[in-house]
Design an enzyme around this catalytic site. Structure first.
Site, PDB file in Angstrom:
ATOM      1  N   SER A 147      44.797  73.081 -13.403  1.00 20.80           N
ATOM      2  CA  SER A 147      44.454  73.702 -12.123  1.00 20.80           C
ATOM      3  C   SER A 147      45.729  74.285 -11.527  1.00 20.80           C
ATOM      4  O   SER A 147      46.839  73.899 -11.916  1.00 20.80           O
ATOM      5  CB  SER A 147      43.883  72.632 -11.182  1.00 20.80           C
ATOM      6  OG  SER A 147      43.833  73.087  -9.846  1.00 20.80           O
ATOM      7  N   TYR A 160      44.521  64.379  -6.705  1.00 20.07           N
ATOM      8  CA  TYR A 160      43.967  65.393  -7.604  1.00 20.07           C
ATOM      9  C   TYR A 160      45.090  66.166  -8.283  1.00 20.07           C
ATOM     10  O   TYR A 160      45.090  66.355  -9.508  1.00 20.07           O
ATOM     11  CB  TYR A 160      43.055  66.345  -6.834  1.00 20.07           C
ATOM     12  CG  TYR A 160      42.538  67.494  -7.670  1.00 20.07           C
ATOM     13  CD1 TYR A 160      41.532  67.290  -8.604  1.00 20.07           C
ATOM     14  CD2 TYR A 160      43.070  68.776  -7.528  1.00 20.07           C
ATOM     15  CE1 TYR A 160      41.062  68.335  -9.384  1.00 20.07           C
ATOM     16  CE2 TYR A 160      42.599  69.825  -8.299  1.00 20.07           C
ATOM     17  CZ  TYR A 160      41.598  69.600  -9.222  1.00 20.07           C
ATOM     18  OH  TYR A 160      41.135  70.642 -10.000  1.00 20.07           O
TER      19      TYR A 160
END
Length: 249
Positions: A147, A160
């Site tokens: 990501s 995250y």
């Protein structure tokens, strides 16, 4: 790409985790449409069954199996299923991920652990299950989905982002350790998916709704994955970042 290389490319067997929606689903459709053989894994088998039926109706090759990436035994069975069907695996797309964002002082420890289990252990389990077979074959390709959160940290996303930084570190370590297996990290920016649906924290959910206004379609990430796969065997695309043109992040 020569005719021989093109034929070999179309025969590749591609395993995709988290294939029931979002990037996983889009990748399955795109690759099957290009003539590759896809093996799809996820927990929601009803969606996988529908997806496989649609791919086959369009002339593609697809199989599916229930998969919980947090279980090493389940991942090994998934790889074994693919080998039994096609006698080899060429590409493992470790795509499954969750993103229940919240500030650290919210102490959503169960959600932290879920991200660690899916986003980190899920990738490690994919490597552990697929690497021995790829080494035996003398070829293979891991594509691990990270990501933009694997490159920078923002409020509510500390855990995250930590999991996605880990995906990058694991992938780079694997790339350095194996000489006959390709390793690619794909880092999507904000993309249309169900990731944000797992956000239980109201503040983080509100911030993400605004952030996602410029989201690009999952097919954009699928095309990046296809690009990495389509390169000649002596070319390893180590990393691709794909983000919305309008995004400042």
């Amino acid at each position: 790409m020569t005719t021989h290389e093109n034929d070999a490319h179309k025969q590749k067997v591609v395993l995709i985790t988290g294939a029931s929606s979002g990037i996983g689903e889009a990748t399955a459709r795109l690759l099957a449409g290009k003539g590759l053989q896809v093996v799809l894994g996820a927990r929601r088998t009803d969606r996988l069954e529908t997806l496989v039926s649609e791919i086959r109706a369009e002339g593609g090759s697809a199989e599916y199996r229930a998969l919980d990436v947090t279980s090493l035994e389940d991942m090994q069975a998934f790889v074994g299923f693919a080998k039994e069907k096609f006698d080899r695996i060429d590409v493992m797309v470790n795509n499954a991920g969750v993103m229940p964002l919240s500030k650290l002082d919210a102490l959503k420890i169960d959600e932290w652990n879920r991200m660690i289990d899916v986003n980190i252990r899920g990738v490690l389990h994919g490597i552990a299950a697929g690497l021995p077979l790829m080494q035996q074959q003398g070829s293979g390709h891991f594509i691990n989905i990270s990501s933009i959160g694997g490159h920078t940290v923002s409020p509510t996303a500390a855990v995250y982002c930590a999991t996605k930084f880990a995906v990058g570190a694991i992938s780079e370590g694997l790339r350095q350790e194996v000489s006959d297996i390709r390793v690619t990290v794909i880092s999507p920016g904000v993309t249309v998916s169900e990731l944000a649906d797992s956000i239980s924290d109201s503040e983080a959910r509100f911030v993400m709704q605004d952030f996602r206004k410029v989201a690009i379609p999952a097919d954009a990430i699928a095309r990046a994955i296809a690009f990495a796969i389509e390169q000649p065997n002596d070319v390893d695309v180590s990393e691709i970042i794909v983000r919305p043109t309008a995004s400042p992040y």
